[in-house]
Design a protein around this motif. Sequence first.
Motif, PDB file in Angstrom:
ATOM      1  N   GLU A  44     -48.571 -45.125  47.023  1.00 42.75           N
ATOM      2  CA  GLU A  44     -49.400 -44.758  48.200  1.00 42.75           C
ATOM      3  C   GLU A  44     -50.858 -45.015  48.058  1.00 42.75           C
ATOM      4  OE1 GLU A  44     -48.724 -40.831  48.891  1.00 42.75           O
ATOM      5  OE2 GLU A  44     -46.454 -41.028  49.602  1.00 42.75           O
ATOM      6  N   GLU A  45     -51.447 -45.005  47.034  1.00 44.38           N
ATOM      7  CA  GLU A  45     -52.959 -45.402  46.839  1.00 44.38           C
ATOM      8  C   GLU A  45     -52.848 -46.660  46.507  1.00 44.38           C
ATOM      9  OE1 GLU A  45     -54.144 -42.781  43.740  1.00 44.38           O
ATOM     10  OE2 GLU A  45     -53.881 -40.973  44.684  1.00 44.38           O
ATOM     11  N   GLY A  46     -52.285 -47.561  46.467  1.00 47.10           N
ATOM     12  CA  GLY A  46     -52.456 -49.166  46.388  1.00 47.10           C
ATOM     13  C   GLY A  46     -52.399 -49.332  44.979  1.00 47.10           C
ATOM     14  N   ASN A  47     -52.085 -48.632  44.154  1.00 48.15           N
ATOM     15  CA  ASN A  47     -51.930 -48.855  42.489  1.00 48.15           C
ATOM     16  C   ASN A  47     -50.745 -49.452  42.057  1.00 48.15           C
ATOM     17  OD1 ASN A  47     -54.806 -47.942  42.245  1.00 48.15           O
ATOM     18  ND2 ASN A  47     -53.860 -46.006  42.073  1.00 48.15           N
ATOM     19  N   ALA A  48     -50.899 -50.466  41.193  1.00 50.61           N
ATOM     20  CA  ALA A  48     -49.460 -51.337  40.856  1.00 50.61           C
ATOM     21  C   ALA A  48     -48.577 -50.288  39.978  1.00 50.61           C
ATOM     22  CB  ALA A  48     -49.815 -52.468  40.321  1.00 50.61           C
ATOM     23  N   VAL A  49     -47.369 -50.268  40.251  1.00 49.63           N
ATOM     24  CA  VAL A  49     -46.424 -49.204  39.573  1.00 49.63           C
ATOM     25  C   VAL A  49     -45.691 -50.186  38.667  1.00 49.63           C
ATOM     26  CG1 VAL A  49     -46.371 -47.589  41.423  1.00 49.63           C
ATOM     27  CG2 VAL A  49     -44.614 -49.470  41.195  1.00 49.63           C
ATOM     28  N   GLN A  50     -45.208 -49.540  37.575  1.00 48.71           N
ATOM     29  CA  GLN A  50     -44.350 -50.432  36.583  1.00 48.71           C
ATOM     30  C   GLN A  50     -43.152 -50.340  37.010  1.00 48.71           C
ATOM     31  OE1 GLN A  50     -43.916 -48.268  32.825  1.00 48.71           O
ATOM     32  NE2 GLN A  50     -42.858 -50.015  31.961  1.00 48.71           N
ATOM     33  N   VAL A  51     -42.542 -51.664  37.128  1.00 52.12           N
ATOM     34  CA  VAL A  51     -41.305 -52.010  37.869  1.00 52.12           C
ATOM     35  C   VAL A  51     -40.223 -52.146  36.605  1.00 52.12           C
ATOM     36  CG1 VAL A  51     -40.116 -53.839  39.049  1.00 52.12           C
ATOM     37  CG2 VAL A  51     -42.488 -53.454  39.614  1.00 52.12           C
ATOM     38  N   GLU A  52     -38.999 -51.530  36.917  1.00 56.04           N
ATOM     39  CA  GLU A  52     -37.926 -51.541  36.079  1.00 56.04           C
ATOM     40  C   GLU A  52     -37.416 -52.836  35.957  1.00 56.04           C
ATOM     41  OE1 GLU A  52     -33.762 -49.229  35.345  1.00 56.04           O
ATOM     42  OE2 GLU A  52     -34.883 -48.508  36.944  1.00 56.04           O
ATOM     43  N   THR A  53     -37.117 -53.466  34.777  1.00 52.89           N
ATOM     44  CA  THR A  53     -36.555 -54.643  34.715  1.00 52.89           C
ATOM     45  C   THR A  53     -35.196 -54.679  34.304  1.00 52.89           C
ATOM     46  OG1 THR A  53     -37.196 -54.645  32.270  1.00 52.89           O
ATOM     47  CG2 THR A  53     -38.837 -55.661  34.063  1.00 52.89           C
ATOM     48  N   CYS A  54     -34.504 -55.644  34.490  1.00 52.17           N
ATOM     49  CA  CYS A  54     -32.981 -55.682  34.147  1.00 52.17           C
ATOM     50  C   CYS A  54     -32.298 -56.898  33.836  1.00 52.17           C
ATOM     51  CB  CYS A  54     -31.998 -55.003  35.173  1.00 52.17           C
ATOM     52  SG  CYS A  54     -32.113 -56.040  36.603  1.00 52.17           S
ATOM     53  N   VAL A  55     -31.363 -57.252  33.279  1.00 54.64           N
ATOM     54  CA  VAL A  55     -30.567 -58.556  33.146  1.00 54.64           C
ATOM     55  C   VAL A  55     -29.181 -58.373  33.914  1.00 54.64           C
ATOM     56  CG1 VAL A  55     -29.270 -59.704  31.262  1.00 54.64           C
ATOM     57  CG2 VAL A  55     -31.406 -58.850  30.643  1.00 54.64           C
ATOM     58  N   LEU A  56     -29.050 -59.440  34.356  1.00 50.93           N
ATOM     59  CA  LEU A  56     -27.907 -59.597  35.528  1.00 50.93           C
ATOM     60  C   LEU A  56     -26.767 -60.276  34.742  1.00 50.93           C
ATOM     61  CD1 LEU A  56     -26.589 -59.198  38.337  1.00 50.93           C
ATOM     62  CD2 LEU A  56     -27.825 -61.267  38.945  1.00 50.93           C
ATOM     63  N   VAL A  57     -25.562 -59.925  34.968  1.00 47.24           N
ATOM     64  CA  VAL A  57     -24.542 -60.380  34.312  1.00 47.24           C
ATOM     65  C   VAL A  57     -23.331 -60.381  35.387  1.00 47.24           C
ATOM     66  CG1 VAL A  57     -22.516 -60.105  32.502  1.00 47.24           C
ATOM     67  CG2 VAL A  57     -24.734 -59.251  32.202  1.00 47.24           C
ATOM     68  N   GLY A  58     -23.107 -61.774  35.368  1.00 51.09           N
ATOM     69  CA  GLY A  58     -21.958 -62.149  36.451  1.00 51.09           C
ATOM     70  C   GLY A  58     -20.863 -63.100  35.765  1.00 51.09           C
ATOM     71  N   VAL A  59     -19.495 -62.995  36.453  1.00 48.57           N
ATOM     72  CA  VAL A  59     -18.377 -63.659  36.145  1.00 48.57           C
ATOM     73  C   VAL A  59     -17.786 -64.347  37.119  1.00 48.57           C
ATOM     74  CG1 VAL A  59     -15.899 -63.389  35.278  1.00 48.57           C
ATOM     75  CG2 VAL A  59     -17.900 -62.161  34.042  1.00 48.57           C
ATOM     76  N   GLU A  60     -17.430 -65.672  36.973  1.00 47.13           N
ATOM     77  CA  GLU A  60     -16.619 -66.548  37.862  1.00 47.13           C
ATOM     78  C   GLU A  60     -15.011 -66.216  37.537  1.00 47.13           C
ATOM     79  OE1 GLU A  60     -16.342 -70.943  39.769  1.00 47.13           O
ATOM     80  OE2 GLU A  60     -17.574 -70.364  38.016  1.00 47.13           O
TER      81      GLU A  60
END
Length: 302
Positions: A44-60
Motif C-alpha cells: 500500500e505504501e508503494g514499496n516492492a514486496v518479495q514475490v514467491e517464486t515457483c517451478v512449473l511442472v506439466g505433462v502431455e
Amino acid sequence: APASASAPAPAPPSLLADAGEWEAYARDEDELMTEREDRLYMDEEGNAVQVETCVLVGVEDLSAKRRYDRRGALSLTTGSPGEEAVHFTLEESMAEMRDLIKTAGMEIVGEVTQRLNEPNPRTYVGTGKVGESMEMLQQRGTCTVVFDAELSPGQQKVLENTYNKKLMQNDWNLEGEEGEIKVIDRTALILDIFAQHAKTREGKLQVDLALHEYRKPRLTRMWTHLERQSGAGGVGLRGPGESQLEIDKRLVRDRIIVLKKKIDNVQKQRDLHRRGRANTGLPVLSLVGYTNAGKSTLLNYL
C-alpha cells in the motif's frame, strides 16, 4: 450550399456525448496491466514486496489425446455429436497456468515438461523428472513447485515426502520448517486466487468451504506428528486414545458442517433480496466467466 450526397450524416449530439463520456472512462490496456502488476508486487505504501517464486511442472498426457481422437472419430462415423469433450495441448494448458500463477502473485523461475503415455499413478511425472525438478528448485532457491494437473491426495503425499526427504530425516515435525518444499496443484492454485479476490460474505464462505473440502483428504501430508497418539485425556486417561490425524479430520468435518449451515442462511437471505428486486422490475445483469478470463478488466472499462 447543400451538403454532398456522399458525405456522411453528422452523428446526433446524444451519440457524440456518449462517445465523449466513454473515452473519458476508457483506459489504455498497458495502463491497466501496469496497475495490476503494481497491485500484485507493491504494498500500500508503494514499496516492492518479495514475490514467491515457483517451478512449473506439466505433462502431455498422450492417452487423453487418444481418447479425445477416438470420440471425435466415433462421432463422425455414427453421425451423432457424441459426448462433448475438450482437449488442450500441453502448450495451451501451460500458457493458462502461467497466467494463473501470475494472477496468484507468484513468479515462475523454471519449467519442467514431459510426454507420457499415462501419468505416473504415484508421482504424476516420472521419477527422473521429479529429480530434475528438485535440482531446479535447489538451483533457483525456491520452495514451491506447481503441477499443471489435479493431483490425487496420494500423489501429493508421495511428492511432498520425496521433495522433503532430507528434512524429514532430520526433524519429524516439518510444519512451518524453513526450506520445506510446497506442492501445489491446479485446484489449489485456483482456490488460492478465489480466496484472494473473495469480497462478499457468501463468497468468502464458499471459498472457505471449498478449501476445507479440498484439504480434508490431504491432512496426512508429510507431517509425522499427525500420526502420533493424543495424550489429551490427562492423568488416568492416557493410552492409545484418538490419533492426532483423527482429531484433525474431526475438526475439519465439524468446520464443513458449520460452513454449510452459514451458506444456507446466506442463500435464504439472497432469495429474499432476489424476490424484492423482481417485484421492483429492475433488470439485473451478471458477469460470468472462468477465473482469469478478464471480468475485472471489463468492469474497469465500464
